[in-house]
Design an enzyme around this catalytic site. Structure first.
Site, PDB file in Angstrom:
ATOM      1  N   ARG A  62     -17.873  26.717  72.326  1.00 41.31           N
ATOM      2  CA  ARG A  62     -18.053  28.158  72.124  1.00 41.31           C
ATOM      3  C   ARG A  62     -16.717  28.809  71.764  1.00 41.31           C
ATOM      4  O   ARG A  62     -16.657  29.733  70.965  1.00 41.31           O
ATOM      5  CB  ARG A  62     -18.541  28.819  73.415  1.00 41.31           C
ATOM      6  CG  ARG A  62     -19.998  28.674  73.632  1.00 41.31           C
ATOM      7  CD  ARG A  62     -20.501  29.569  74.764  1.00 41.31           C
ATOM      8  NE  ARG A  62     -21.831  29.144  75.133  1.00 41.31           N
ATOM      9  CZ  ARG A  62     -22.931  29.415  74.443  1.00 41.31           C
ATOM     10  NH1 ARG A  62     -22.874  30.152  73.363  1.00 41.31           N
ATOM     11  NH2 ARG A  62     -24.103  28.957  74.831  1.00 41.31           N
ATOM     12  N   HIS A 106     -30.693  45.510  72.152  1.00 44.99           N
ATOM     13  CA  HIS A 106     -31.435  44.552  72.970  1.00 44.99           C
ATOM     14  C   HIS A 106     -32.874  45.043  73.112  1.00 44.99           C
ATOM     15  O   HIS A 106     -33.095  46.235  73.382  1.00 44.99           O
ATOM     16  CB  HIS A 106     -30.775  44.414  74.348  1.00 44.99           C
ATOM     17  CG  HIS A 106     -31.442  43.396  75.219  1.00 44.99           C
ATOM     18  ND1 HIS A 106     -31.235  42.044  75.061  1.00 44.99           N
ATOM     19  CD2 HIS A 106     -32.350  43.538  76.218  1.00 44.99           C
ATOM     20  CE1 HIS A 106     -31.974  41.392  75.947  1.00 44.99           C
ATOM     21  NE2 HIS A 106     -32.652  42.277  76.660  1.00 44.99           N
ATOM     22  N   GLU A 171     -36.492  50.042  67.498  1.00 38.90           N
ATOM     23  CA  GLU A 171     -35.133  49.540  67.262  1.00 38.90           C
ATOM     24  C   GLU A 171     -34.620  50.079  65.925  1.00 38.90           C
ATOM     25  O   GLU A 171     -33.460  50.489  65.806  1.00 38.90           O
ATOM     26  CB  GLU A 171     -35.131  48.004  67.232  1.00 38.90           C
ATOM     27  CG  GLU A 171     -35.470  47.360  68.557  1.00 38.90           C
ATOM     28  CD  GLU A 171     -35.337  45.839  68.514  1.00 38.90           C
ATOM     29  OE1 GLU A 171     -34.361  45.343  67.939  1.00 38.90           O
ATOM     30  OE2 GLU A 171     -36.224  45.153  69.058  1.00 38.90           O
TER      31      GLU A 171
HETATM   32  C1  GAR Z   1     -34.396  42.145  67.584  1.00 41.32           C
HETATM   33  O1  GAR Z   1     -35.574  42.441  68.291  1.00 41.32           O
HETATM   34  C2  GAR Z   1     -33.180  42.326  68.470  1.00 41.32           C
HETATM   35  O2  GAR Z   1     -33.278  43.397  69.361  1.00 41.32           O
HETATM   36  C3  GAR Z   1     -33.171  41.024  69.213  1.00 41.32           C
HETATM   37  O3  GAR Z   1     -33.501  40.058  68.240  1.00 41.32           O
HETATM   38  C4  GAR Z   1     -34.327  40.651  67.256  1.00 41.32           C
HETATM   39  C5  GAR Z   1     -33.676  40.398  65.916  1.00 41.32           C
HETATM   40  O4  GAR Z   1     -34.494  40.857  64.873  1.00 41.32           O
HETATM   41  N1  GAR Z   1     -31.885  40.776  69.818  1.00 41.32           N
HETATM   42  C6  GAR Z   1     -31.718  40.162  70.968  1.00 41.32           C
HETATM   43  O5  GAR Z   1     -32.643  39.690  71.606  1.00 41.32           O
HETATM   44  C7  GAR Z   1     -30.285  40.046  71.428  1.00 41.32           C
HETATM   45  N2  GAR Z   1     -30.233  39.654  72.782  1.00 41.32           N
HETATM   46  P1  GAR Z   1     -33.870  41.167  63.445  1.00 41.32           P
HETATM   47  O6  GAR Z   1     -33.075  39.931  63.037  1.00 41.32           O
HETATM   48  O7  GAR Z   1     -35.069  41.352  62.566  1.00 41.32           O
HETATM   49  O8  GAR Z   1     -33.012  42.393  63.559  1.00 41.32           O
END
Ligand code: GAR
Length: 214
Positions: A62, A106, A171
């Protein structure tokens, strides 16, 4: 001069696309993915934005991955790094390097349901209200000062998929709004660890609720 950001993605990139579509008063210097096949890369390229890959699989640890990622980011000298579906746990050194300059979205109402499978967690818990959170990143996973939240009802017939789709719509609303506040210099990280939002249309903790006026 417009403030500059770099967006980090891992996959689909729909939040990134929402940010690109929002005509925000900022410059998107680059989109960087840790996965070469991320669909969002093509989307960014199609809009004339530099799209790069720092493949985590090319790194044994990492630490070396995060170092390579930070170097790729810093070449663009961004004022803010925006995680948009970036699905890697970041090292403390990386997070400290971007202290106060690292934003995440998130898919839950934090501090509820950190980690993965947030919609499954919400359904299993039987909550009636779910949602999403924009927050500054700190060393504790899926914690950190909250910039904005959107509340989303959980309906009786919801599946993980229908709930995820409803949350995703929210979102796509709150992330551009939060970024706009940042770009306009309206966000302050207060001494008490909370975020102040000056002059937001819904300033009470920057909460969106279903059916409420913007
Ligand atoms: C979204 O729902 C975001 O909130 C989540 O992944 C998805 C990505 O979608 N993120 C997490 O879970 C971070 N911990 P996208 O690639 O279409 O934006």
């Amino acid at each position: 001069m417009k403030p500059r950001i770099v967006i980090l993605i891992s996959g689909r990139g729909s939040n990134m696309a929402a940010l690109l579509a929002a005509s925000l008063p900022l410059e998107i210097a680059a989109v960087i993915s840790n996965r070469p096949g991320a669909a969002g890369l093509a989307l960014a390229t199609a809009q004339g934005i530099a799209a790069e890959v720092v493949d985590h699989q090319a790194h044994a640890t990492r630490e070396t991955f995060d170092q390579a990622l930070a170097e790729a980011i810093d070449r663009h000298q961004p004022q803010l790094v925006v995680l948009a579906g970036f699905m890697r746990i970041l090292t403390p050194a990386f997070i400290r390097h971007y202290q106060g300059r690292l934003l995440n979205i998130h898919p839950s109402l934090l501090p509820a349901f950190p980690g993965l499978h947030t919609h499954r967690q919400a359904l299993q818990a039987g909550v009636r209200i779910h949602g999403c959170t924009v927050h500054f990143v700190t060393e504790q996973l899926d914690h950190g000062p909250i910039v904005a939240q959107a509340a989303v009802p959980v309906l009786p017939d919801d599946t993980e998929e229908t709930l995820a789709a409803r949350v995703l719509e929210s979102e796509h609303r709150i992330y551009p709004e939060a970024l706009r506040w940042w770009a306009e210099g309206r966000l302050t990280l207060r001494d008490d660890g909370r975020v102040g939002v000056q002059g937001a249309a819904f300033p009470q903790g920057a909460l969106r609720v279903p059916g409420a006026a913007a």
